[in-house]
Design an enzyme around this catalytic site. Structure first.
Site, short mmCIF file in Angstrom:
data_model
loop_
_atom_site.label_atom_id
_atom_site.label_comp_id
_atom_site.label_asym_id
_atom_site.label_seq_id
_atom_site.Cartn_x
_atom_site.Cartn_y
_atom_site.Cartn_z
N ASP A 194 30.69 38.88 121.21
CA ASP A 194 31.74 38.78 122.22
C ASP A 194 33.13 38.63 121.58
O ASP A 194 34.11 38.31 122.26
CB ASP A 194 31.46 37.67 123.24
CG ASP A 194 31.45 36.28 122.63
OD1 ASP A 194 31.21 36.17 121.41
OD2 ASP A 194 31.67 35.31 123.37
N SER B 36 27.05 35.91 123.25
CA SER B 36 27.76 35.79 121.98
C SER B 36 27.02 36.45 120.82
O SER B 36 26.86 37.65 120.79
CB SER B 36 28.04 34.31 121.72
OG SER B 36 28.79 34.14 120.55
N ASP C 212 34.73 36.60 119.64
CA ASP C 212 35.58 35.41 119.46
C ASP C 212 35.54 34.93 118.02
O ASP C 212 36.34 34.09 117.62
CB ASP C 212 35.21 34.29 120.46
CG ASP C 212 33.77 33.88 120.43
OD1 ASP C 212 32.97 34.48 119.69
OD2 ASP C 212 33.42 32.93 121.17
N ASP D 148 31.51 38.93 116.10
CA ASP D 148 30.22 38.68 116.75
C ASP D 148 30.21 39.43 118.09
O ASP D 148 31.15 40.16 118.41
CB ASP D 148 29.97 37.17 116.92
CG ASP D 148 30.84 36.55 117.98
OD1 ASP D 148 31.98 37.02 118.16
OD2 ASP D 148 30.42 35.59 118.65
MG MG Z 1 30.90 34.41 120.22
#
Ligand code: MG
Length: 454
Positions: free
Chosen positions: A243, A97, A245, A241
């Site tokens: 990844d 992440s 999300d 960020d």
């Molecule tokens: Mg994330």
């Protein structure tokens, strides 16, 4: 028994803690939990070691008789959406992440597309530490890894399908996307093209070194994007960020708005859009009190929760709420999927702008004005818990939320004192209607935390 999973999956420095050996064993434990014959979708973000960890995980899963499908590089929410929509029994995402570039990690996704609850993590940990893995007989192997080519396309279709794309297209918007050299670059531009939005990217090439900025969107890491957004004259900027999300927005004046601010605007908008949904939203205690100040008069109930997106997602689903969000930029819209989703949040923000026919800055200006202060004090967990007790005592009689640290809510200020989950510090977050007030409150709380009286 030991623990592997932190607040958001298993994380560690690549080839130090997060090794292929660990991924292989963890894959075997996850495979044992899911059972032979189950179908699992794996994917990864742009981080170094992603391919290596996916291979090791896949080997562990396959050894337990699991059928493994590889979606390749994609945002975490795209994998989550594909698991649910394409009918997989589960998913595993290789990502750390927002952590620094040297980290990697593993997240386990349930068949409904949400990260597995803590009880399932504990079950996987028990299989892992007690070595209760169940490899199948040689005849039971399900063959090699198959490619899943439809995941990203399905995801983009899903997002475009829930917004008014003609209205958004009619506004001729331009948007700057900063995906931090990671997987947000693979989805957001496709979504924007379908919405008729002119798209610029900064840090838009995939690079595991994260040369453009750190994977965590912060006020300082997004500053260059804010300047570029102003220079290009775009209607909106967004930073994801690692990844993708989480989405943090930049208005056309170059101001960066934290996720509790965008979340509040989007929650009020969703309440208008879906009048038949319950008017109840969920957010972590680290969100500003402006959430309540703005939403309560609109008849929307705010449910304060512990910090952590998985609990918010699961409660949102259980209680069929309107939406959930976090101050760090995570926003969950169950009309699409009840998990954090950067590109879906971007599409919804554009729909809000197009419906209201207002520039982003004007929308954010509708929110109550607060002056924020964030600080931390180095302190052991034990001392931090004692300090919390003193704070609770000192403010007895005030409105207080104590589900995660202590949050005191006054007429024109709020302050949250909370031990960090990842380092030995006590965090203090405060906001007030004036700068003097917020500084006074933080000084007062600091004194109590360090042992003095109020
Ligand atoms: Mg994330």
């Amino acid at each position: 028994m030991g623990r592997l999973f932190g607040t958001d999956g298993v994380r560690g420095v690549l080839n130090v803690e997060m090794t292929p050996q660990l991924a292989l064993r963890l894959g075997s434990a996850i495979g044992t939990y899911l059972g032979a014959g189950s179908q699992v979708l794996v994917g990864r973000d742009a981080r170094s070691g992603g391919e290596m960890l996916v291979s090791a995980l896949a080997a562990g899963l396959m050894s337990m008789g699991v059928r493994v499908w590889n979606a390749g590089m994609l945002p975490t929410p795209a994998l989550q959406y594909a698991v649910r929509e394409l009918g997989y029994d589960g998913g595993v995402m290789v990502t750390a992440s927002h952590n620094p570039p040297e980290y990697n990690g593993i997240k386990v996704i349930a068949a409904d597309g949400i990260e597995v609850p803590r009880s399932v993590e504990a079950e996987i940990e028990a299989i892992f530490f007690e070595n209760r893995v169940r490899p199948v007989d040689w005849r039971g192997l399900a063959g090699g890894v198959r490619r899943e080519e439809k995941a990203l396309e399905k995801y983009v279709d899903g997002i475009v399908g829930i917004v008014d794309k003609d209205r958004i297209a009619s506004r001729n918007y331009s948007v700057l996307v900063d995906p931090a050299n990671s997987v947000g670059a693979l989805a957001a531009p496709l979504v924007l093209r379908r919405l008729g939005v002119k798209t610029y990217t900064l840090n838009g090439h995939i690079d595991p070194g994260f040369p453009g900025r750190e994977p965590e969107p912060t006020t300082s890491s997004l500053m260059p994007s804010a300047r570029v957004a102003v220079a290009l004259g775009v209607n909106l900027g967004v930073g994801f960020d690692g990844d993708a999300d989480r989405a943090i927005f930049i208005d056309e004046k170059g101001r960066i708005h934290w996720g509790d601010r965008s979340g509040t605007l989007l929650a009020a908008y969703l309440a208008e859009k879906h009048r038949d949904y319950p008017r109840r939203i969920y957010t972590g205690v680290s969100s500003s009190m402006l959430v309540e100040e703005y939403l309560k008069p609109r008849g929307i109930q705010v449910v304060w929760m512990k910090v952590g997106s998985v609990d918010i997602s699961r409660r949102l689903v259980e209680e069929k709420g309107l939406c959930g969000f976090e101050e760090n930029g995570g926003f969950m819209n169950p009309a699409h999927q009840p998990v954090r989703d950067g590109s879906a949040t971007l599409a919804l923000m554009l729909e809000l702008m197009s419906e209201e026919h207002l520039p982003a800055s004007a929308l954010f200006n509708q929110l109550p004005k607060y002056y924020p202060v964030k600080t931390k004090i180095p302190m052991s967990r034990e001392k931090a818990l004692e300090a919390l007790e003193r704070v609770r005592e000192a403010y007895k009689g005030e409105r207080m939320i104590t589900i995660d640290g202590v949050k005191i809510i006054g007429e024109d200020y709020w302050v949250l004192v909370r031990p960090s989950g990842t380092e030995p510090v006590l965090r203090i977050m405060a906001e007030a209607k004036s700068r003097e007030k917020v500084e006074r409150i933080v000084e007062e709380v600091k004194k109590i935390v360090l042992g003095g009286a109020r």
